[in-house]
Each structure stands twice: as C-alpha cells, then as structure tokens.
Write a protein that holds these residues in place. Sequence first.
Motif, PDB file in Angstrom:
ATOM      1  N   ILE A 116       0.824  -1.210   0.000  1.00 48.60           N
ATOM      2  CA  ILE A 116       0.000   0.000   0.000  1.00 48.60           C
ATOM      3  C   ILE A 116       0.860   1.264   0.000  1.00 48.60           C
ATOM      4  N   ASP A 117       2.141   1.124   0.318  1.00 47.44           N
ATOM      5  CA  ASP A 117       3.072   2.258   0.309  1.00 47.44           C
ATOM      6  C   ASP A 117       3.737   2.460  -1.053  1.00 47.44           C
ATOM      7  N   ALA A 118       3.422   1.607  -2.025  1.00 40.24           N
ATOM      8  CA  ALA A 118       4.024   1.706  -3.351  1.00 40.24           C
ATOM      9  C   ALA A 118       3.452   2.906  -4.111  1.00 40.24           C
ATOM     10  N   ASP A 119       4.056   3.201  -5.259  1.00 34.92           N
ATOM     11  CA  ASP A 119       3.637   4.312  -6.110  1.00 34.92           C
ATOM     12  C   ASP A 119       2.353   3.918  -6.841  1.00 34.92           C
ATOM     13  N   GLU A 120       1.222   4.287  -6.250  1.00 37.35           N
ATOM     14  CA  GLU A 120      -0.070   3.869  -6.803  1.00 37.35           C
ATOM     15  C   GLU A 120      -0.292   4.431  -8.206  1.00 37.35           C
ATOM     16  N   ALA A 121       0.036   5.689  -8.405  1.00 33.99           N
ATOM     17  CA  ALA A 121      -0.207   6.312  -9.706  1.00 33.99           C
ATOM     18  C   ALA A 121       0.546   5.589 -10.817  1.00 33.99           C
ATOM     19  N   LEU A 122       1.825   5.262 -10.565  1.00 35.62           N
ATOM     20  CA  LEU A 122       2.608   4.547 -11.559  1.00 35.62           C
ATOM     21  C   LEU A 122       2.053   3.154 -11.798  1.00 35.62           C
ATOM     22  N   LEU A 123       1.683   2.456 -10.727  1.00 34.00           N
ATOM     23  CA  LEU A 123       1.140   1.108 -10.864  1.00 34.00           C
ATOM     24  C   LEU A 123      -0.123   1.121 -11.714  1.00 34.00           C
ATOM     25  N   ARG A 124      -1.004   2.063 -11.444  1.00 33.88           N
ATOM     26  CA  ARG A 124      -2.258   2.139 -12.209  1.00 33.88           C
ATOM     27  C   ARG A 124      -1.991   2.537 -13.663  1.00 33.88           C
ATOM     28  N   GLU A 125      -1.011   3.383 -13.880  1.00 32.82           N
ATOM     29  CA  GLU A 125      -0.655   3.775 -15.245  1.00 32.82           C
ATOM     30  C   GLU A 125      -0.173   2.562 -16.043  1.00 32.82           C
ATOM     31  N   VAL A 126       0.689   1.768 -15.444  1.00 33.09           N
ATOM     32  CA  VAL A 126       1.211   0.585 -16.127  1.00 33.09           C
ATOM     33  C   VAL A 126       0.086  -0.428 -16.372  1.00 33.09           C
ATOM     34  N   ALA A 127      -0.775  -0.616 -15.386  1.00 38.43           N
ATOM     35  CA  ALA A 127      -1.881  -1.560 -15.532  1.00 38.43           C
ATOM     36  C   ALA A 127      -2.846  -1.113 -16.628  1.00 38.43           C
ATOM     37  N   ALA A 128      -3.133   0.178 -16.680  1.00 39.75           N
ATOM     38  CA  ALA A 128      -4.041   0.697 -17.703  1.00 39.75           C
ATOM     39  C   ALA A 128      -3.461   0.497 -19.098  1.00 39.75           C
ATOM     40  N   ALA A 129      -2.159   0.676 -19.235  1.00 41.45           N
ATOM     41  CA  ALA A 129      -1.510   0.485 -20.532  1.00 41.45           C
ATOM     42  C   ALA A 129      -1.568  -0.976 -20.963  1.00 41.45           C
ATOM     43  N   ALA A 130      -1.476  -1.888 -20.002  1.00 42.45           N
ATOM     44  CA  ALA A 130      -1.539  -3.317 -20.330  1.00 42.45           C
ATOM     45  C   ALA A 130      -2.931  -3.705 -20.807  1.00 42.45           C
ATOM     46  N   GLY A 131      -3.945  -3.177 -20.147  1.00 45.66           N
ATOM     47  CA  GLY A 131      -5.317  -3.360 -20.590  1.00 45.66           C
ATOM     48  C   GLY A 131      -5.986  -4.652 -20.193  1.00 45.66           C
ATOM     49  N   ASP A 132      -5.249  -5.634 -19.702  1.00 46.27           N
ATOM     50  CA  ASP A 132      -5.849  -6.922 -19.379  1.00 46.27           C
ATOM     51  C   ASP A 132      -5.824  -7.240 -17.896  1.00 46.27           C
ATOM     52  N   VAL A 133      -5.553  -6.229 -17.071  1.00 49.59           N
ATOM     53  CA  VAL A 133      -5.564  -6.389 -15.623  1.00 49.59           C
ATOM     54  C   VAL A 133      -6.211  -5.156 -14.996  1.00 49.59           C
ATOM     55  N   GLU A 134      -6.521  -5.271 -13.721  1.00 51.01           N
ATOM     56  CA  GLU A 134      -6.994  -4.124 -12.961  1.00 51.01           C
ATOM     57  C   GLU A 134      -6.259  -4.084 -11.637  1.00 51.01           C
ATOM     58  N   VAL A 135      -6.309  -2.926 -10.979  1.00 50.27           N
ATOM     59  CA  VAL A 135      -5.696  -2.748  -9.663  1.00 50.27           C
ATOM     60  C   VAL A 135      -6.812  -2.485  -8.669  1.00 50.27           C
ATOM     61  N   VAL A 136      -6.882  -3.287  -7.628  1.00 49.32           N
ATOM     62  CA  VAL A 136      -7.892  -3.146  -6.589  1.00 49.32           C
ATOM     63  C   VAL A 136      -7.202  -2.769  -5.283  1.00 49.32           C
ATOM     64  N   ASP A 137      -7.681  -1.712  -4.672  1.00 47.26           N
ATOM     65  CA  ASP A 137      -7.141  -1.224  -3.396  1.00 47.26           C
ATOM     66  C   ASP A 137      -7.987  -1.785  -2.266  1.00 47.26           C
ATOM     67  N   THR A 138      -7.431  -2.706  -1.484  1.00 50.37           N
ATOM     68  CA  THR A 138      -8.173  -3.287  -0.363  1.00 50.37           C
ATOM     69  C   THR A 138      -7.928  -2.543   0.950  1.00 50.37           C
ATOM     70  N   GLY A 139      -7.088  -1.518   0.897  1.00 52.89           N
ATOM     71  CA  GLY A 139      -6.714  -0.826   2.119  1.00 52.89           C
ATOM     72  C   GLY A 139      -5.498  -1.430   2.783  1.00 52.89           C
ATOM     73  N   TYR A 140      -5.126  -2.630   2.363  1.00 56.41           N
ATOM     74  CA  TYR A 140      -3.968  -3.323   2.919  1.00 56.41           C
ATOM     75  C   TYR A 140      -2.910  -3.584   1.854  1.00 56.41           C
ATOM     76  N   ALA A 141      -3.330  -3.610   0.586  1.00 60.29           N
ATOM     77  CA  ALA A 141      -2.415  -3.811  -0.539  1.00 60.29           C
ATOM     78  C   ALA A 141      -3.136  -3.403  -1.810  1.00 60.29           C
ATOM     79  N   TYR A 142      -2.343  -3.186  -2.867  1.00 57.63           N
ATOM     80  CA  TYR A 142      -2.894  -3.039  -4.208  1.00 57.63           C
ATOM     81  C   TYR A 142      -2.791  -4.401  -4.882  1.00 57.63           C
ATOM     82  N   HIS A 143      -3.919  -4.926  -5.339  1.00 60.27           N
ATOM     83  CA  HIS A 143      -3.942  -6.246  -5.949  1.00 60.27           C
ATOM     84  C   HIS A 143      -4.042  -6.100  -7.458  1.00 60.27           C
TER      85      HIS A 143
END
Length: 230
Positions: A116-143
């Motif tokens: 959860i301390d990782a760079d969320e914006a970068l992670l979501r940017e990379v995931a969006a570019a891939a197009g076949d995954v999503e990022v879910v924030d559970t409050g404890y980690a980004y999945h």
Amino acid sequence: MVPPLALDIDGTLTTPTGRIDSRVFELLPSWEAPVVFATGKAFPYPVALAHFLGRDEHVVAENGGVTYVDGETTLLGDPDAAWAVVETFRERGGDIGWGDGDTVNRWRETEVAVSIDADEALLREVAAAAGDVEVVDTGYAYHVKSPDVSKGRALRTAAATLGIEPASFVAVGDSENDVSTFGVVGESYAVANADAAAREAADVVLEESYMDGTAGVLADLRARDASSRD
C-alpha cells in the motif's frame, strides 16, 4: 437455523492493529451453518484460519482467484498478465515493497499484491496500458488481477458446491473487494471502518468497527434465530 456466512478477514475479523481478534475463536467454531472466508490474502492464509478454528476449509482467496470447497480447487485469472505488469512497474522504478522474502506473494497463484506504500499512480498507469488487468485497493495492498475475477463470482462457485443459494448467505466486509460479494448475498454488512465503496454497496453500515462490528452481527443473527424458534 443461523445463516451461512461469507466473511472477509482483514479489517473484519481483526483488531485495528491487524491481529485476528480472539473472539473469532469463541464465535465461529460453533456456528451451525457453513462459513466461507473470502479474502484478498493468498490461498494458505484462510485455509489455515479455517483449520485452526476446526471448521471445514471453505475458502475464497486472492479476491476470488482461488475457490476451495470440499477439497475442490478452482483457479481463475491470469497470473502471468499480473506479473508482467509488476515487472514493467519495477522497470520504471516502482517497488512492490515486500523486501527479499516477499511471503505476501510467495504462495499467491492468480494475482500479485503490491504494498500500500508503493507508487499507486505509476502502478495504475502501467496496468491501464496493459489493458488486461486491474488494480484493486483493499486498504492493505494493491492487488493486480484479472478484471473478471471477484469474490462475488467465487462465492457463487462455493455456494454451488455446497448446494446453497448465494442469497442465503450473510456477508460482512470492509473494502471495495467485498462489493461483489455484497451483490450476490441476501444480506450484507459493512463494518464502520469500511471504505466508501463497501459502505455504498452494503445493506447496512454498522456503527462499530473491525471485529466489534462483526461480533455484533453474529449476535444479532443468533438472536434472530432464537426468536424464530419461540
């Protein structure tokens, strides 16, 4: 009879400091209906919890990526796609945050969890570019996971194996990964510490947080059952 339960773990059966609340060991071993532990944690964690409670190992793990009921395992999702996103995230300077040991992902089979301390914006940017995954924030980690995988879909699978209608279940949870569960059960509760998505989706938002809220729900369900027998 008391109803079957679909229970999240972190934030729902825990204390504010992340420990399993001791009341879990008082209230759940004797629950007279099936209990499905539905969590974002890797497969071994909810199996171990069920084992030490003396309950059948009815499990939805990894946000629905793994379902395990009556010895039958169902795996969904594309872990290779999730890892490809994480590797690109690392190449661009991201850090998943677990250190060299990384027991968070060591036994994970269908997704990748990022601190959860990782760079969320970068992670979501990379995931969006891939197009076949999503990022879910559970409050404890980004999945990082396949978008068609969810706890709700997995609970339907578990319920079918158990021969129980999903609408017979009562669910308690605290984050956006519980929204899909709330959508398939008959009655849903968000503990007071729940995020906005869970609060919006739940039938009832509890006044108490963490296991305090969950224990209250279990007491009310028992009282309702006792009253129906009178």
